[in-house]
Design an enzyme around this catalytic site. Structure first.
Site, mmCIF file in Angstrom:
data_model
loop_
_atom_site.group_PDB
_atom_site.id
_atom_site.type_symbol
_atom_site.label_atom_id
_atom_site.label_comp_id
_atom_site.label_asym_id
_atom_site.label_seq_id
_atom_site.Cartn_x
_atom_site.Cartn_y
_atom_site.Cartn_z
ATOM 1 N N SER A 136 0.847 -1.200 0.000
ATOM 2 C CA SER A 136 0.000 0.000 0.000
ATOM 3 C C SER A 136 0.875 1.239 0.000
ATOM 4 O O SER A 136 1.930 1.244 0.648
ATOM 5 C CB SER A 136 -0.897 0.029 1.230
ATOM 6 O OG SER A 136 -1.567 1.288 1.308
ATOM 7 N N TYR A 157 -1.568 -1.483 10.290
ATOM 8 C CA TYR A 157 -1.560 -1.770 8.843
ATOM 9 C C TYR A 157 -0.291 -1.217 8.196
ATOM 10 O O TYR A 157 0.321 -1.896 7.363
ATOM 11 C CB TYR A 157 -2.816 -1.137 8.247
ATOM 12 C CG TYR A 157 -3.036 -1.237 6.753
ATOM 13 C CD1 TYR A 157 -3.670 -2.349 6.201
ATOM 14 C CD2 TYR A 157 -2.699 -0.193 5.900
ATOM 15 C CE1 TYR A 157 -3.940 -2.411 4.837
ATOM 16 C CE2 TYR A 157 -2.967 -0.241 4.540
ATOM 17 C CZ TYR A 157 -3.592 -1.355 4.014
ATOM 18 O OH TYR A 157 -3.869 -1.409 2.663
HETATM 19 P P1 NAD Z 1 -11.532 -5.582 0.623
HETATM 20 O O1 NAD Z 1 -11.758 -5.497 2.087
HETATM 21 O O2 NAD Z 1 -12.549 -4.975 -0.279
HETATM 22 O O3 NAD Z 1 -11.292 -7.097 0.201
HETATM 23 C C1 NAD Z 1 -10.386 -7.875 0.933
HETATM 24 C C2 NAD Z 1 -10.726 -9.343 0.756
HETATM 25 O O4 NAD Z 1 -9.778 -10.095 1.540
HETATM 26 C C3 NAD Z 1 -12.129 -9.702 1.273
HETATM 27 O O5 NAD Z 1 -12.794 -10.487 0.324
HETATM 28 C C4 NAD Z 1 -11.851 -10.456 2.561
HETATM 29 O O6 NAD Z 1 -12.809 -11.451 2.845
HETATM 30 C C5 NAD Z 1 -10.496 -11.080 2.257
HETATM 31 N N1 NAD Z 1 -9.775 -11.440 3.483
HETATM 32 C C6 NAD Z 1 -9.611 -10.669 4.587
HETATM 33 N N2 NAD Z 1 -8.958 -11.348 5.532
HETATM 34 C C7 NAD Z 1 -8.690 -12.578 5.019
HETATM 35 C C8 NAD Z 1 -8.053 -13.747 5.523
HETATM 36 N N3 NAD Z 1 -7.568 -13.797 6.780
HETATM 37 N N4 NAD Z 1 -7.943 -14.828 4.718
HETATM 38 C C9 NAD Z 1 -8.460 -14.802 3.469
HETATM 39 N N5 NAD Z 1 -9.102 -13.739 2.954
HETATM 40 C C10 NAD Z 1 -9.213 -12.645 3.716
HETATM 41 O O7 NAD Z 1 -10.073 -4.932 0.399
HETATM 42 P P2 NAD Z 1 -9.443 -4.172 -0.856
HETATM 43 O O8 NAD Z 1 -9.604 -2.731 -0.621
HETATM 44 O O9 NAD Z 1 -9.856 -4.794 -2.131
HETATM 45 O O10 NAD Z 1 -7.912 -4.525 -0.580
HETATM 46 C C11 NAD Z 1 -7.249 -5.575 -1.256
HETATM 47 C C12 NAD Z 1 -5.759 -5.423 -1.035
HETATM 48 O O11 NAD Z 1 -5.337 -4.142 -1.509
HETATM 49 C C13 NAD Z 1 -5.333 -5.475 0.427
HETATM 50 O O12 NAD Z 1 -4.065 -6.093 0.530
HETATM 51 C C14 NAD Z 1 -5.219 -4.020 0.808
HETATM 52 O O13 NAD Z 1 -4.335 -3.825 1.888
HETATM 53 C C15 NAD Z 1 -4.671 -3.452 -0.470
HETATM 54 N N6 NAD Z 1 -4.864 -2.012 -0.643
HETATM 55 C C16 NAD Z 1 -6.113 -1.486 -0.700
HETATM 56 C C17 NAD Z 1 -6.250 -0.119 -0.893
HETATM 57 C C18 NAD Z 1 -7.597 0.532 -0.998
HETATM 58 O O14 NAD Z 1 -7.666 1.766 -0.838
HETATM 59 N N7 NAD Z 1 -8.664 -0.216 -1.278
HETATM 60 C C19 NAD Z 1 -5.124 0.686 -1.007
HETATM 61 C C20 NAD Z 1 -3.873 0.115 -0.936
HETATM 62 C C21 NAD Z 1 -3.762 -1.253 -0.757
HETATM 63 C C1 4PL Z 2 -3.731 6.609 0.968
HETATM 64 O O1 4PL Z 2 -4.214 1.140 1.732
HETATM 65 O O2 4PL Z 2 -3.173 3.793 0.803
HETATM 66 C C2 4PL Z 2 -6.650 5.045 2.542
HETATM 67 C C3 4PL Z 2 -7.108 2.542 2.902
HETATM 68 N N1 4PL Z 2 -5.776 5.945 2.050
HETATM 69 O O3 4PL Z 2 -6.255 1.430 2.581
HETATM 70 C C4 4PL Z 2 -5.124 1.871 2.037
HETATM 71 C C5 4PL Z 2 -4.633 5.556 1.493
HETATM 72 C C6 4PL Z 2 -6.345 3.707 2.461
HETATM 73 C C7 4PL Z 2 -4.287 4.214 1.396
HETATM 74 C C8 4PL Z 2 -5.181 3.297 1.924
#
Ligand code: NAD
Ligand code: 4PL
Length: 243
Positions: free
Chosen positions: A136, A149
């Site tokens: 992230s 996180y």
């Molecule tokens: P989300 O919450 O929409 O989806 C996450 C999925 O992971 C869900 O389906 C959940 O059931 C599953 N999950 C959670 N814990 C689990 C476990 N212990 N075992 C198996 N599955 C599990 O999240 P997202 O926003 O799509 O994020 C996906 C990835 O992208 C993550 O690694 C998150 O840290 C990263 N990320 C997200 C953002 C954002 O702003 N959405 C930004 C940067 C990074």
């Molecule tokens: C900039 O990884 O990277 C909110 C929520 N804002 O999960 C993230 C920023 C979120 C981020 C993220």
């Protein structure tokens, strides 16, 4: 069709960024094992992609190993692991206690280690592998209300570098993609949802990120043609953070 004949495990595939990645890798020709703690969601995605659904908790060593075993039983090999499963918390620093800290670290960092270890042996045997972690840009930006996180995602960057160093000799690369804030079910269900317009004002490209903006970056790193890139973090955030 850069992934024709390839087998890809995608964790967190039930929704959000993981789901968009599963769709994209399938579009590029890969067979998909859709892994999620939400078994019903994984089942839905897998059936759309004619793939394999695996109901698993990445923070459980037994589940991580079963994930690899079930994929090998069905497809005979594992070419790609994309670890997108994570808990994306919104929690004020004052509310963080040790139990909560441990919970986030156990899924977001220990889980990354466990699923990587589970696929490492078959990849080594085959002399080929692509491991892609979803990190992230919050780790780079120091985004508020995500203390454990940030620590976990920093750990994921360290893990990525270690995997690259240790596994390069076996034909395995390890990289991470660091998205910025992205419109997913997970994030839209938290107060992070109110930060999109502010973050947009810091981006070079003035719109909100969608999961589909992240998936093609992952597809490249999951493909054979990225083979000279390893141990790297690719920031995909419309220019929000620059190092
Ligand atoms: P989300 O919450 O929409 O989806 C996450 C999925 O992971 C869900 O389906 C959940 O059931 C599953 N999950 C959670 N814990 C689990 C476990 N212990 N075992 C198996 N599955 C599990 O999240 P997202 O926003 O799509 O994020 C996906 C990835 O992208 C993550 O690694 C998150 O840290 C990263 N990320 C997200 C953002 C954002 O702003 N959405 C930004 C940067 C990074
Ligand atoms: C900039 O990884 O990277 C909110 C929520 N804002 O999960 C993230 C920023 C979120 C981020 C993220």
């Amino acid at each position: 069709m850069r992934l024709e004949g390839r087998v890809a495990i995608v964790t967190g595939a039930a929704q959000g960024i993981g789901r968009a990645i599963a769709n994209k890798l399938h579009e590029e020709g890969a067979s998909i094992a859709a892994v999620d703690l939400n078994g019903e969601g994984a089942g839905k995605v897998a059936s759309e992609l004619d793939g394999l659904a695996i109901h698993a908790d990445i923070s459980s060593e037994g589940d991580a190993n079963r994930m690899a075993r079930e994929t090998l039983d069905r497809y005979g090999k594992i070419d790609v692991l994309v670890n997108a499963a994570a808990i994306v918390p919104f929690v004020s620093w004052d509310e963080v206690n040790f139990a909560y800290w441990r919970k986030i670290i156990s899924v977001d960092l220990d889980g990354a280690y466990l699923v990587s270890r589970a696929v490492e042996r078959p990849m080594r045997g085959a002399g080929y592998g692509r491991i892609v972690q979803i990190a992230s840009n919050a780790f780079l930006a120091g985004t508020p209300n995500m203390g454990p996180y940030l620590a976990a995602k920093g750990g994921v960057v360290g893990l990525t570098r270690a995997l690259a160093t240790e596994l390069g000799k076996y034909g395995i690369t390890a990289n991470a993609v660091a998205p910025g804030i992205t419109r997913t079910e997970g994030v839209l269900g938290t107060p992070h949802a109110e930060a999109f317009d502010f973050v947009q004002s810091l981006q070079a490209i003035p719109r909100h990120a969608l999961p589909e903006d992240i998936a093609p970056v992952v597809a490249f790193l999951a493909s054979e043609e990225s083979g000279w890139i390893t141990g790297q973090v690719v920031v995909a955030d419309a220019g929000h953070v620059r190092d």
